[in-house]
Scaffold this motif. Sequence first.
Motif, PDB file in Angstrom:
ATOM      1  N   UNK A 126       0.881  -1.165   0.000  1.00  0.00           N
ATOM      2  CA  UNK A 126       0.000   0.000   0.000  1.00  0.00           C
ATOM      3  C   UNK A 126       0.920   1.216   0.000  1.00  0.00           C
ATOM      4  N   UNK A 127       1.027   1.880  -1.149  1.00  0.00           N
ATOM      5  CA  UNK A 127       2.115   2.831  -1.367  1.00  0.00           C
ATOM      6  C   UNK A 127       1.567   4.224  -1.663  1.00  0.00           C
ATOM      7  N   UNK A 128       2.042   5.208  -0.920  1.00  0.00           N
ATOM      8  CA  UNK A 128       1.674   6.589  -1.179  1.00  0.00           C
ATOM      9  C   UNK A 128       2.532   7.201  -2.270  1.00  0.00           C
ATOM     10  N   UNK A 129       1.959   8.163  -2.984  1.00  0.00           N
ATOM     11  CA  UNK A 129       2.709   8.839  -4.046  1.00  0.00           C
ATOM     12  C   UNK A 129       3.963   9.507  -3.503  1.00  0.00           C
ATOM     13  N   UNK A 130       3.856  10.105  -2.317  1.00  0.00           N
ATOM     14  CA  UNK A 130       5.002  10.819  -1.759  1.00  0.00           C
ATOM     15  C   UNK A 130       6.158   9.859  -1.495  1.00  0.00           C
ATOM     16  N   UNK A 131       5.869   8.699  -0.902  1.00  0.00           N
ATOM     17  CA  UNK A 131       6.950   7.757  -0.625  1.00  0.00           C
ATOM     18  C   UNK A 131       7.493   7.122  -1.899  1.00  0.00           C
ATOM     19  N   UNK A 132       6.747   7.208  -3.003  1.00  0.00           N
ATOM     20  CA  UNK A 132       7.207   6.631  -4.267  1.00  0.00           C
ATOM     21  C   UNK A 132       8.080   7.582  -5.077  1.00  0.00           C
ATOM     22  N   UNK A 133       8.185   8.842  -4.664  1.00  0.00           N
ATOM     23  CA  UNK A 133       8.913   9.831  -5.458  1.00  0.00           C
ATOM     24  C   UNK A 133      10.354   9.416  -5.769  1.00  0.00           C
ATOM     25  N   UNK A 134      11.120   8.827  -4.826  1.00  0.00           N
ATOM     26  CA  UNK A 134      12.490   8.404  -5.184  1.00  0.00           C
ATOM     27  C   UNK A 134      12.536   7.411  -6.339  1.00  0.00           C
ATOM     28  N   UNK A 135      11.483   6.645  -6.524  1.00  0.00           N
ATOM     29  CA  UNK A 135      11.448   5.720  -7.648  1.00  0.00           C
ATOM     30  C   UNK A 135      10.859   6.324  -8.904  1.00  0.00           C
ATOM     31  N   UNK A 136      10.111   7.407  -8.759  1.00  0.00           N
ATOM     32  CA  UNK A 136       9.490   8.064  -9.913  1.00  0.00           C
ATOM     33  C   UNK A 136      10.506   8.885 -10.694  1.00  0.00           C
ATOM     34  N   UNK A 137      11.348   9.624  -9.978  1.00  0.00           N
ATOM     35  CA  UNK A 137      12.297  10.532 -10.623  1.00  0.00           C
ATOM     36  C   UNK A 137      13.168   9.823 -11.668  1.00  0.00           C
ATOM     37  N   UNK A 138      13.783   8.667 -11.349  1.00  0.00           N
ATOM     38  CA  UNK A 138      14.603   8.004 -12.369  1.00  0.00           C
ATOM     39  C   UNK A 138      13.813   7.595 -13.611  1.00  0.00           C
ATOM     40  N   UNK A 139      12.547   7.263 -13.444  1.00  0.00           N
ATOM     41  CA  UNK A 139      11.737   6.884 -14.603  1.00  0.00           C
ATOM     42  C   UNK A 139      11.515   8.083 -15.526  1.00  0.00           C
ATOM     43  N   UNK A 140      11.249   9.236 -14.949  1.00  0.00           N
ATOM     44  CA  UNK A 140      11.075  10.440 -15.767  1.00  0.00           C
ATOM     45  C   UNK A 140      12.380  10.777 -16.485  1.00  0.00           C
ATOM     46  N   UNK A 141      13.489  10.640 -15.774  1.00  0.00           N
ATOM     47  CA  UNK A 141      14.788  10.890 -16.405  1.00  0.00           C
ATOM     48  C   UNK A 141      15.034   9.922 -17.557  1.00  0.00           C
ATOM     49  N   UNK A 142      14.663   8.666 -17.375  1.00  0.00           N
ATOM     50  CA  UNK A 142      14.837   7.678 -18.450  1.00  0.00           C
ATOM     51  C   UNK A 142      13.984   8.031 -19.663  1.00  0.00           C
ATOM     52  N   UNK A 143      12.764   8.478 -19.429  1.00  0.00           N
ATOM     53  CA  UNK A 143      11.894   8.847 -20.545  1.00  0.00           C
ATOM     54  C   UNK A 143      12.459  10.050 -21.293  1.00  0.00           C
ATOM     55  N   UNK A 144      13.039  11.010 -20.572  1.00  0.00           N
ATOM     56  CA  UNK A 144      13.694  12.151 -21.223  1.00  0.00           C
ATOM     57  C   UNK A 144      14.879  11.682 -22.061  1.00  0.00           C
ATOM     58  N   UNK A 145      15.691  10.820 -21.489  1.00  0.00           N
ATOM     59  CA  UNK A 145      16.874  10.329 -22.207  1.00  0.00           C
ATOM     60  C   UNK A 145      16.490   9.554 -23.464  1.00  0.00           C
ATOM     61  N   UNK A 146      15.345   8.878 -23.422  1.00  0.00           N
ATOM     62  CA  UNK A 146      14.906   8.069 -24.558  1.00  0.00           C
ATOM     63  C   UNK A 146      14.169   8.884 -25.613  1.00  0.00           C
ATOM     64  N   UNK A 147      13.955  10.159 -25.343  1.00  0.00           N
ATOM     65  CA  UNK A 147      13.218  10.988 -26.291  1.00  0.00           C
ATOM     66  C   UNK A 147      11.718  10.795 -26.215  1.00  0.00           C
ATOM     67  N   UNK A 148      11.249  10.125 -25.174  1.00  0.00           N
ATOM     68  CA  UNK A 148       9.818   9.906 -25.000  1.00  0.00           C
ATOM     69  C   UNK A 148       9.178  10.981 -24.122  1.00  0.00           C
ATOM     70  N   UNK A 149       9.969  11.941 -23.684  1.00  0.00           N
ATOM     71  CA  UNK A 149       9.480  13.034 -22.857  1.00  0.00           C
ATOM     72  C   UNK A 149      10.242  14.295 -23.229  1.00  0.00           C
ATOM     73  N   UNK A 150       9.687  15.446 -22.836  1.00  0.00           N
ATOM     74  CA  UNK A 150      10.314  16.728 -23.174  1.00  0.00           C
ATOM     75  C   UNK A 150       9.967  17.754 -22.101  1.00  0.00           C
ATOM     76  N   UNK A 151      10.785  18.793 -22.028  1.00  0.00           N
ATOM     77  CA  UNK A 151      10.575  19.859 -21.061  1.00  0.00           C
ATOM     78  C   UNK A 151       9.779  20.996 -21.678  1.00  0.00           C
TER      79      UNK A 151
END
Length: 409
Positions: A126-151
């Motif tokens: 049972x996981x809160x969004x706040x406690x999941x943030x350390x795992x979320x950040x690397x995923x967003x970075x990976x999507x940026x690196x792959x060209x699947x995300x943009x700023x």
Amino acid sequence: MHAWPASEVPALPGKGRDLRIHDTATGGRITLDPGPVARIYVCGITPYDATHMGHAATYNAFDLVQRVWLDTKRQVHYVQNVTDVDDPLLERAVRDGHDWTELAERETALFREDMTALRMLPPEHYIGAVEAIPGIVPLVERLLDAGAAYELDGDVYFSVESDPHFGEVSHLDAEAMRLLSAERGGDPKRPGKKNPLDPMLWMSARDGEPSWDGATLGRGRPGWHIECVAIALDHLGMGFDVQGGGSDLVFPHHEMGASHAQALTGEHPFARAYVHAGMVALDGEKMSKSKGNLVFVSALRRDGVDPAAIRLALLGHHYRADWEWTDQVLADAVERLARWRAAVSRPDGLPADALVEEVREALADDLDTPAALAAVDRWAAAQSAAGGTDEGAPGLVSRTVDALLGVAL
């Protein structure tokens, strides 16, 4: 974050049937055939108000999925999130003059109490969004690196065009997607986006709002969809058995979540089945926090309504159906509960082996709870009219109703 205590699930003789369930992505029924451990992710609450009947109906549906799997002698790995930071929560906290963290903690605690009272089986994680943030950040970075995300002006957006399978969950056209995106937390009219449907992955820090260190992303907080993806991938991996939630999550939440995961991993599908519960209405309109037309589980409990009757009221409707809560719905459930309890209170009764199989078959058939309840009704009516001599029958019926329907007689 901790879940709630589990009620014991009685063991029944024999073995249950594999579940045939409606899959939103294919538009038809599929037979779920998990391995020894069935994996399910159900989207949780945004805790800015108490548990209403729409929530209860959704979690009841996926509690039944678990019970059917347990009856097939499988283990169940169930994961649920809590969106404990999001715009609606922050807006409600400001409106009512509360600290947003205290509001989230209070309403999450009340949700746990309601789930315990209704005998909903708890998630393993049972996981809160706040406690999941350390795992979320690397995923967003990976999507940026792959060209699947943009700023865009410090925020980070996912490009829906990066996933060739985008649209395969909801099968909506672009105009319908734009309308739903605007209604359900998206910003399709924001200038500068590559596609109006592109959802936010990371929101840069805003004045007066909470934010966290996002490493190369800067301070901010995660978007809604990437939160569930990070939690599901961490605890279940790709290709888990069921992604569940209310039908209002088909788009954008489940569509976007699938695309995030597929772009991250290069694998498809995110989930083997997308299963959605119908909406519960009050006075002709869907129950929603924004409209305020709500019937709360906690309020009914405070008024002395037996939680077993509340659960029977939910079970009286097929999980995929849209239906309306009325006083009569509850009264019928209270009356049904009394009849069932009277029937099983006798020292002996009519043989119940066939009833167990009827209930199993009904639930295996796309969670057909009205058929399951009708089967128990017939046994209870016959028991009341004539009775029988099988000393084990009342106990077997009680265990069946508890194990498969979650109702304690």
